[in-house]
Motif scaffolding. Sequence first.
Motif, PDB file in Angstrom:
ATOM      1  N   TYR A   1       0.881  -1.172   0.000  1.00 37.52           N
ATOM      2  CA  TYR A   1       0.000   0.000   0.000  1.00 37.52           C
ATOM      3  C   TYR A   1       0.916   1.219   0.000  1.00 37.52           C
ATOM      4  O   TYR A   1       1.672   1.431   0.941  1.00 37.52           O
ATOM      5  CB  TYR A   1      -0.883   0.022   1.258  1.00 37.52           C
TER       6      TYR A   1
ATOM      7  N   TYR B   1       2.136  12.006  -0.006  1.00 36.27           N
ATOM      8  CA  TYR B   1       1.539  13.115   0.719  1.00 36.27           C
ATOM      9  C   TYR B   1       2.293  14.398   0.373  1.00 36.27           C
ATOM     10  O   TYR B   1       3.495  14.381   0.088  1.00 36.27           O
ATOM     11  CB  TYR B   1       1.647  12.909   2.233  1.00 36.27           C
TER      12      TYR B   1
ATOM     13  N   GLN C   1       3.130  18.299   1.979  1.00 35.11           N
ATOM     14  CA  GLN C   1       3.096  19.118   3.190  1.00 35.11           C
ATOM     15  C   GLN C   1       3.527  20.532   2.820  1.00 35.11           C
ATOM     16  O   GLN C   1       4.691  20.765   2.466  1.00 35.11           O
ATOM     17  CB  GLN C   1       4.020  18.536   4.257  1.00 35.11           C
TER      18      GLN C   1
ATOM     19  N   GLN D   1       1.899  23.326   7.771  1.00 38.92           N
ATOM     20  CA  GLN D   1       0.625  22.627   7.670  1.00 38.92           C
ATOM     21  C   GLN D   1       0.823  21.131   7.866  1.00 38.92           C
ATOM     22  O   GLN D   1       1.939  20.626   7.894  1.00 38.92           O
ATOM     23  CB  GLN D   1      -0.026  22.895   6.309  1.00 38.92           C
ATOM     24  N   GLY D   2      -0.281  20.413   7.999  1.00 40.37           N
ATOM     25  CA  GLY D   2      -0.245  18.969   8.099  1.00 40.37           C
ATOM     26  C   GLY D   2      -0.086  18.324   6.731  1.00 40.37           C
ATOM     27  O   GLY D   2       0.090  18.999   5.728  1.00 40.37           O
ATOM     28  N   LEU D   3      -0.146  17.010   6.725  1.00 42.44           N
ATOM     29  CA  LEU D   3       0.028  16.271   5.480  1.00 42.44           C
ATOM     30  C   LEU D   3      -1.313  16.099   4.775  1.00 42.44           C
ATOM     31  O   LEU D   3      -2.338  15.843   5.403  1.00 42.44           O
ATOM     32  CB  LEU D   3       0.612  14.891   5.759  1.00 42.44           C
TER      33      LEU D   3
ATOM     34  N   LEU E   1      -3.115  13.996   1.549  1.00 44.59           N
ATOM     35  CA  LEU E   1      -2.936  12.879   0.637  1.00 44.59           C
ATOM     36  C   LEU E   1      -3.041  13.357  -0.810  1.00 44.59           C
ATOM     37  O   LEU E   1      -4.011  14.006  -1.187  1.00 44.59           O
ATOM     38  CB  LEU E   1      -3.986  11.816   0.895  1.00 44.59           C
TER      39      LEU E   1
ATOM     40  N   LYS F   1      -2.909   7.399  -3.786  1.00 43.76           N
ATOM     41  CA  LYS F   1      -2.542   6.147  -3.127  1.00 43.76           C
ATOM     42  C   LYS F   1      -2.693   4.994  -4.102  1.00 43.76           C
ATOM     43  O   LYS F   1      -3.499   5.040  -5.040  1.00 43.76           O
ATOM     44  CB  LYS F   1      -3.412   5.912  -1.891  1.00 43.76           C
TER      45      LYS F   1
ATOM     46  N   LEU G   1      -3.431   0.932  -3.808  1.00 42.01           N
ATOM     47  CA  LEU G   1      -3.755  -0.218  -2.972  1.00 42.01           C
ATOM     48  C   LEU G   1      -3.763  -1.497  -3.795  1.00 42.01           C
ATOM     49  O   LEU G   1      -3.328  -2.558  -3.333  1.00 42.01           O
ATOM     50  CB  LEU G   1      -5.122  -0.024  -2.303  1.00 42.01           C
TER      51      LEU G   1
ATOM     52  N   PHE H   1       6.140  13.557   0.649  1.00 48.39           N
ATOM     53  CA  PHE H   1       6.520  12.335   1.351  1.00 48.39           C
ATOM     54  C   PHE H   1       5.877  11.122   0.701  1.00 48.39           C
ATOM     55  O   PHE H   1       4.674  11.111   0.445  1.00 48.39           O
ATOM     56  CB  PHE H   1       6.069  12.386   2.810  1.00 48.39           C
TER      57      PHE H   1
ATOM     58  N   LYS I   1       1.058   3.216   5.235  1.00 46.98           N
ATOM     59  CA  LYS I   1       0.695   4.311   6.129  1.00 46.98           C
ATOM     60  C   LYS I   1       1.748   4.632   7.171  1.00 46.98           C
ATOM     61  O   LYS I   1       1.925   5.773   7.544  1.00 46.98           O
ATOM     62  CB  LYS I   1      -0.634   4.030   6.838  1.00 46.98           C
TER      63      LYS I   1
ATOM     64  N   PHE J   1       7.352   6.194   6.442  1.00 42.98           N
ATOM     65  CA  PHE J   1       7.507   7.373   5.603  1.00 42.98           C
ATOM     66  C   PHE J   1       8.940   7.501   5.123  1.00 42.98           C
ATOM     67  O   PHE J   1       9.887   7.133   5.831  1.00 42.98           O
ATOM     68  CB  PHE J   1       7.137   8.640   6.382  1.00 42.98           C
TER      69      PHE J   1
ATOM     70  N   PHE K   1       1.481  15.078  14.900  1.00 41.02           N
ATOM     71  CA  PHE K   1       0.298  15.043  14.046  1.00 41.02           C
ATOM     72  C   PHE K   1      -0.636  13.925  14.480  1.00 41.02           C
ATOM     73  O   PHE K   1      -0.206  12.795  14.716  1.00 41.02           O
ATOM     74  CB  PHE K   1       0.681  14.794  12.582  1.00 41.02           C
TER      75      PHE K   1
ATOM     76  N   ARG L   1      -7.261   0.344   5.734  1.00 43.76           N
ATOM     77  CA  ARG L   1      -6.704   0.742   4.438  1.00 43.76           C
ATOM     78  C   ARG L   1      -7.266   2.080   3.970  1.00 43.76           C
ATOM     79  O   ARG L   1      -6.859   2.604   2.957  1.00 43.76           O
ATOM     80  CB  ARG L   1      -7.005  -0.333   3.398  1.00 43.76           C
TER      81      ARG L   1
ATOM     82  N   GLN M   1      -5.972   8.206   5.406  1.00 43.79           N
ATOM     83  CA  GLN M   1      -5.803   8.914   6.656  1.00 43.79           C
ATOM     84  C   GLN M   1      -5.951  10.409   6.424  1.00 43.79           C
ATOM     85  O   GLN M   1      -5.432  10.940   5.442  1.00 43.79           O
ATOM     86  CB  GLN M   1      -4.420   8.649   7.242  1.00 43.79           C
TER      87      GLN M   1
ATOM     88  N   GLY N   1      -4.419  16.052  10.979  1.00 45.90           N
ATOM     89  CA  GLY N   1      -4.649  17.362  11.561  1.00 45.90           C
ATOM     90  C   GLY N   1      -3.490  18.292  11.247  1.00 45.90           C
ATOM     91  O   GLY N   1      -2.477  17.860  10.695  1.00 45.90           O
ATOM     92  N   PRO N   2      -3.616  19.563  11.628  1.00 42.86           N
ATOM     93  CA  PRO N   2      -2.570  20.548  11.314  1.00 42.86           C
ATOM     94  C   PRO N   2      -1.340  20.439  12.196  1.00 42.86           C
ATOM     95  O   PRO N   2      -0.324  21.064  11.903  1.00 42.86           O
ATOM     96  CB  PRO N   2      -3.279  21.885  11.548  1.00 42.86           C
TER      97      PRO N   2
END
Lengths: 108, 114
Positions: A32, A36, A38, A42-44, A46, A49, A51, A90, A95, A98, B91, B100, B103, B106-107
């Motif tokens: 999988y 991502y 960034q 800020q956060g990541l 998506l 992906k 699968l 990334f 999941k 990384f 995070f 699966r 995800q 958050g910031p």
Amino acid sequence: AQSVTQLDSQVPVFEEAPVELRCNYSSSVSVYLFWYVQYPNQGLQLLLKYLSGSTLVKGINGFEAEFNKSQTSFHLRKPSVHISDTAEYFCAHYKYIFGTGTRLKVLA
Amino acid sequence: EPEVTQTPSHQVTQMGQEVILRCVPISNHLYFYWYRQILGQKVEFLVSFYNNEISEKSEIFDDQFSVERPDGSNFTLKIRSTKLEDSAMYFCASSGTSGRDTQYFGPGTRLTVL
């Protein structure tokens, strides 16, 4: 142990040029793969992906990636980048694993 | 669009103090995660949580860390006795009904240990 390798820590590219960000993963029974993005402070988010199914995966913002089982790679591509694509990218496997990230800098 | 929220955005603490980082996952999600990112380094998995228990954890997640879902909405990460090397961005993420599923992150909370 499973691992993800991003071969380039930084990739500078001119605006409207194509770009490829490389990712290799260690082989495992279940594959999988994720990319991502960034943006600063800020956060990541998506991008795309893989699968199962088609090896060419299309994501948001015009990005796509190709899963290559024989080369254990999952490289990210965009045919024409914009200044706004400047960010850290990334690659991740299942999941939890990384890569170290590739900083894409788009130049005017 | 639903999103994962985290509080505080920045936490400064003294070495040895306990901190609790808070997250509100997306409401119908069942899987919850904590990751950390030390400045300039890669994102590292800490722990995953499902059905009110830890489902997986990394080597980083030692006895000084704990997670809890104290009510139906919050998901917390507690660091019992902070060390300088705990300084990082933390995070929270959540995913839906399958491990699966995508995800959603958050910031982040920037933790600075002095």
